[in-house]
Design a protein around this motif. Structure first.
Motif, PDB file in Angstrom:
ATOM      1  N   ILE A 245       0.864  -1.176   0.000  1.00 38.95           N
ATOM      2  CA  ILE A 245       0.000   0.000   0.000  1.00 38.95           C
ATOM      3  C   ILE A 245       0.903   1.229   0.000  1.00 38.95           C
ATOM      4  O   ILE A 245       1.492   1.602   1.019  1.00 38.95           O
ATOM      5  N   SER A 282     -10.141   4.432  -5.108  1.00 37.04           N
ATOM      6  CA  SER A 282     -10.148   4.309  -3.651  1.00 37.04           C
ATOM      7  C   SER A 282     -11.580   4.516  -3.180  1.00 37.04           C
ATOM      8  O   SER A 282     -12.389   5.134  -3.863  1.00 37.04           O
ATOM      9  N   ASN A 283     -11.876   4.016  -1.985  1.00 45.75           N
ATOM     10  CA  ASN A 283     -13.217   4.184  -1.424  1.00 45.75           C
ATOM     11  C   ASN A 283     -13.286   5.304  -0.396  1.00 45.75           C
ATOM     12  O   ASN A 283     -14.362   5.587   0.146  1.00 45.75           O
ATOM     13  N   GLY A 290      -9.001   3.664   3.466  1.00 44.77           N
ATOM     14  CA  GLY A 290      -8.420   2.774   2.462  1.00 44.77           C
ATOM     15  C   GLY A 290      -8.134   1.397   3.020  1.00 44.77           C
ATOM     16  O   GLY A 290      -8.389   0.376   2.365  1.00 44.77           O
ATOM     17  N   LEU A 294      -9.774  -2.142   1.700  1.00 47.35           N
ATOM     18  CA  LEU A 294      -8.904  -3.178   1.154  1.00 47.35           C
ATOM     19  C   LEU A 294      -8.952  -4.471   1.964  1.00 47.35           C
ATOM     20  O   LEU A 294      -8.908  -5.565   1.396  1.00 47.35           O
ATOM     21  N   THR A 458      -0.845  -0.940  -4.805  1.00 45.86           N
ATOM     22  CA  THR A 458      -1.876   0.067  -4.996  1.00 45.86           C
ATOM     23  C   THR A 458      -1.653   1.180  -3.976  1.00 45.86           C
ATOM     24  O   THR A 458      -0.626   1.234  -3.301  1.00 45.86           O
ATOM     25  N   ASP A 460      -3.458   3.871  -0.816  1.00 47.48           N
ATOM     26  CA  ASP A 460      -4.531   3.977   0.170  1.00 47.48           C
ATOM     27  C   ASP A 460      -5.555   5.039  -0.223  1.00 47.48           C
ATOM     28  O   ASP A 460      -6.745   4.918   0.038  1.00 47.48           O
ATOM     29  N   HIS A 461      -5.097   6.094  -0.901  1.00 46.14           N
ATOM     30  CA  HIS A 461      -5.977   7.177  -1.340  1.00 46.14           C
ATOM     31  C   HIS A 461      -5.185   8.114  -2.238  1.00 46.14           C
ATOM     32  O   HIS A 461      -3.952   8.091  -2.255  1.00 46.14           O
ATOM     33  N   LEU A 485      -3.430   0.717  -9.649  1.00 41.23           N
ATOM     34  CA  LEU A 485      -3.375  -0.679  -9.179  1.00 41.23           C
ATOM     35  C   LEU A 485      -2.662  -1.508 -10.224  1.00 41.23           C
ATOM     36  O   LEU A 485      -3.013  -1.477 -11.410  1.00 41.23           O
ATOM     37  N   GLN A 503     -12.678  -1.160  -7.519  1.00 41.36           N
ATOM     38  CA  GLN A 503     -12.451  -0.336  -6.333  1.00 41.36           C
ATOM     39  C   GLN A 503     -11.760  -1.146  -5.251  1.00 41.36           C
ATOM     40  O   GLN A 503     -11.686  -2.380  -5.307  1.00 41.36           O
ATOM     41  N   GLN A 504     -11.242  -0.424  -4.255  1.00 45.49           N
ATOM     42  CA  GLN A 504     -10.478  -1.080  -3.192  1.00 45.49           C
ATOM     43  C   GLN A 504     -11.261  -2.203  -2.519  1.00 45.49           C
ATOM     44  O   GLN A 504     -10.688  -3.253  -2.197  1.00 45.49           O
ATOM     45  N   SER A 505     -12.545  -2.010  -2.296  1.00 43.23           N
ATOM     46  CA  SER A 505     -13.329  -3.020  -1.593  1.00 43.23           C
ATOM     47  C   SER A 505     -13.492  -4.305  -2.398  1.00 43.23           C
ATOM     48  O   SER A 505     -13.951  -5.315  -1.856  1.00 43.23           O
TER      49      SER A 505
END
Length: 597
Positions: A245, A282-283, A290, A294, A458, A460-461, A485, A503-505
């Motif tokens: 990250i 990012s979410n 983040g 993740l 990737t 975190d934001h 990513l 997306q991260q999720s």
């Protein structure tokens, strides 16, 4: 003669204080106008309109500050006067601090953040110390003493305001009040930049709780679909997995955006050896969000009625999530480790990581780092972080295969300080961090990790820096959420570019799919490792500046949800799956509320 001089001195005290308040307020206002005008000109070309709107909104704060000063001087009862002076000082500090946060992080200061992050006094002091550079060790105590002395003098020295000062103060306050209702205003997605500190922190819809009836409907609907098992990969694997990250890595840093002027050339080279996801989001706006997305697969939305004016702060509402990536990998035999160069006590990160199932958690206090220089969040440099991982962590993990290792660097966090040359330029800091990532990649190649292991890199934001005009022209309202990513190793195809919204999720379910232990929670797509990869039906992004807003991105356009308790709804145009998205958002917030003690 002595009494006359003393009386003359006390007579001037109100003038000194009034001049000080007025000067500080005007300095903050002028800088706010300049920053907003410059940043909005760069994005929209209409910075002048936003500059005028700043004057309109901040005039209310300045009028209030002057009024508190005048009242505290006119009231003879010190029991009443001192609270008014304290209120004025607190508002002044908050006003000035908001300017600093906006300048440094392109965010507004929220009271909820102060309550959450301000608990770690040492970390806050260290951040301020870092911002002041090499002279910070000497200047910080002196500055704090001077400010403390000035505040005590204002609180404790008795004074009465002469009539001429009172009249002048009232006239100035009236002028600012007139400007607060007559100067033109702006609306739209960038209006958060012009709101004053009181409007920014006024309780919003995100702090509204769901009614019992509405919440019962949520639990009886989408939330009943608790954990939906999906088919795992037909050729399930148990590769060693490393997730890097890269703090604040943004699309605008990379060669795919800057072409000949990349500040992360090693990351670009690594990406060419793997598969790049071109439309990855990012979410959330910060590191905590983040990590939540993740590692737990949840978009980091605030719990309904969390009492902090709608702030999503730290890991509140996400402690003890059971269905997490480290916990689920552990169930199928993985050893899971999280390694960062930063202080794990900040925002209770270490506690949260334990609560979601990591076997090992390594921070800035590792014995290997003893005696080394410290930077942001009392972190060691990225070079030391990767060196420790290669020399000590990987050899240990190779005895406990398969393993899942998460690496979080800190050197690219604000305030920018390049550990080797002490440069404060963003470009130099990212070039440094990129070199360390490149060396780590080379070490993995030498160990043969990429032959049968999986490397995911990737962010975190997006970096907490102002949006760029070329960035906004290309991505529009999606700009604050887009991050890089890249995936490589194992049998990942080199030189491949994947289009479609991810997306991260999505990472949690995707890795579980790959390893044959899939426990995806909702049917919204987002599988990075299926063939072909399945994009998300929609992307959720929680904004840091409007805490009652959730952005929804689809290939058809950008949409916004306003959090309003039972009345949570889309503002403006609605996407095709509007009801499903609203149900999902309400469900995530309800579950987050369940986890708050």
């Amino acid at each position: 003669m002595r009494n006359i001089k003393t009386e003359s001195f006390y007579a001037r005290i109100p003038i000194f204080f009034l001049a000080g308040f007025a000067l500080l307020s005007m300095v903050v206002l002028v800088i706010r106008v300049f920053l907003v005008r410059t940043r909005l000109n760069a994005i929209t070309g209409s910075g002048d309109d936003y500059a005028l709107a700043v004057i309109r909104h901040d005039s209310t704060v300045i009028a209030l500050l002057l009024s508190l000063f005048l009242l505290s001087g006119e009231i003879r009862n010190r029991t009443l006067a001192i609270p008014l002076r304290i209120a004025g000082l607190l508002l002044t500090c908050f006003y000035f601090s908001d300017l600093m946060v906006f300048n440094l992080f392109n965010l507004r200061l929220h009271w909820g953040d102060v309550l959450i992050y301000g608990k770690d006094v040492k970390a806050v002091y260290f951040q301020l110390f870092s911002m002041m550079g090499s002279g910070g060790k000497m200047l910080m105590p002196i500055l704090l003493l001077l400010l403390g002395a000035a505040f005590l003098a204002y609180l404790l020295i008795p004074f009465r305001i002469p009539n001429r000062v009172l009249v002048a103060g009232v006239m100035i306050s009236a002028l600012f009040l007139i400007m607060s209702v007559t100067v033109s205003d702006v609306r739209g997605s960038h209006a958060w930049t012009v709101r004053n500190i009181l409007e920014t922190n006024w309780p919003n819809g995100a702090s509204r709780d769901f009614s019992p009836e509405f919440e019962a409907g949520i639990r009886a609907g989408l939330c009943r679909q608790d954990q939906r098992t999906i088919n795992s990969s037909s050729a399930a694997k148990r590769p060693n997995i490393i997730l890097v990250i890269f703090e604040s890595l943004s699309v605008y840093h990379t060669g795919s955006f800057l072409e000949q002027d990349s500040v992360v050339p090693r990351f670009d080279a690594i990406s060419r050896k793997g598969t790049v996801f071109e439309d990855f989001f990012s979410n959330s706006y910060n590191t905590d969000g983040g990590l939540i997305a993740l590692l737990t697969g949840n978009p980091p939305l605030p719990a309904a009625g969390n009492g902090l004016m709608g702030t999503m702060g730290g890991f509140e509402g996400y402690f003890g999530v059971e269905d997490t990536l480290p916990a689920n990998l552990k169930m199928i035999g993985y050893h899971t480790v999280f390694a960062t160069s930063g202080d794990l006590s900040f925002s209770r990160k270490g506690e949260w990581l334990r609560s979601i199932g990591f076997d090992g958690i390594l921070g800035h206090d590792e014995p290997y780092y003893e005696g080394t220089e410290r930077f942001q969040f009392r972190s060691v440099s990225d070079g030391m972080l990767y060196e420790n991982i290669v020399r000590n962590v990987l050899p240990d993990l190779e005895e406990r295969q398969p393993y899942f290792l998460v690496i979080e660097n800190v050197s690219t966090h604000h305030p920018f300080i390049e550990p080797e040359g002490r440069s404060t330029r963003e470009r130099d800091v990212f070039l440094y961090a990129d070199r360390q990532l490149g060396r780590f990649h080379d070490a993995l190649e030498e160990r043969g990790f990429l032959e049968d292991g999986l490397l995911v890199v990737t962010s975190d934001h997006r970096s907490m820096t102002p949006l760029r005009r070329d960035e906004y022209d290309r991505y529009g309202e999606e700009s604050p959420a887009r991050v890089p990513l890249t995936v490589m190793g194992l049998d990942v195809e080199a030189g491949r570019t994947i289009e479609g919204y991810f997306q991260q999720s999505d990472l949690k379910g995707s890795i579980e799919y790959l390893t044959g232990n899939a426990r995806a929670t909702f049917d919204k797509g987002g599988n990075l490792f299926s063939e072909p990869p399945a994009p998300s039906k929609y992307v959720l992004y929680y904004s840091g500046n409007e805490r009652d807003r959730v952005d929804v991105f689809t290939p058809d356009g950008a949409h916004a949800i306003r959090l309003r308790g039972d009345e949570t709804a889309f503002a403006g145009n609605r996407p095709e799956d509007a009801k499903e998205i609203l149900d999902f958002v309400n469900c995530v917030r309800t579950r987050a509320g369940d986890r708050i003690d």
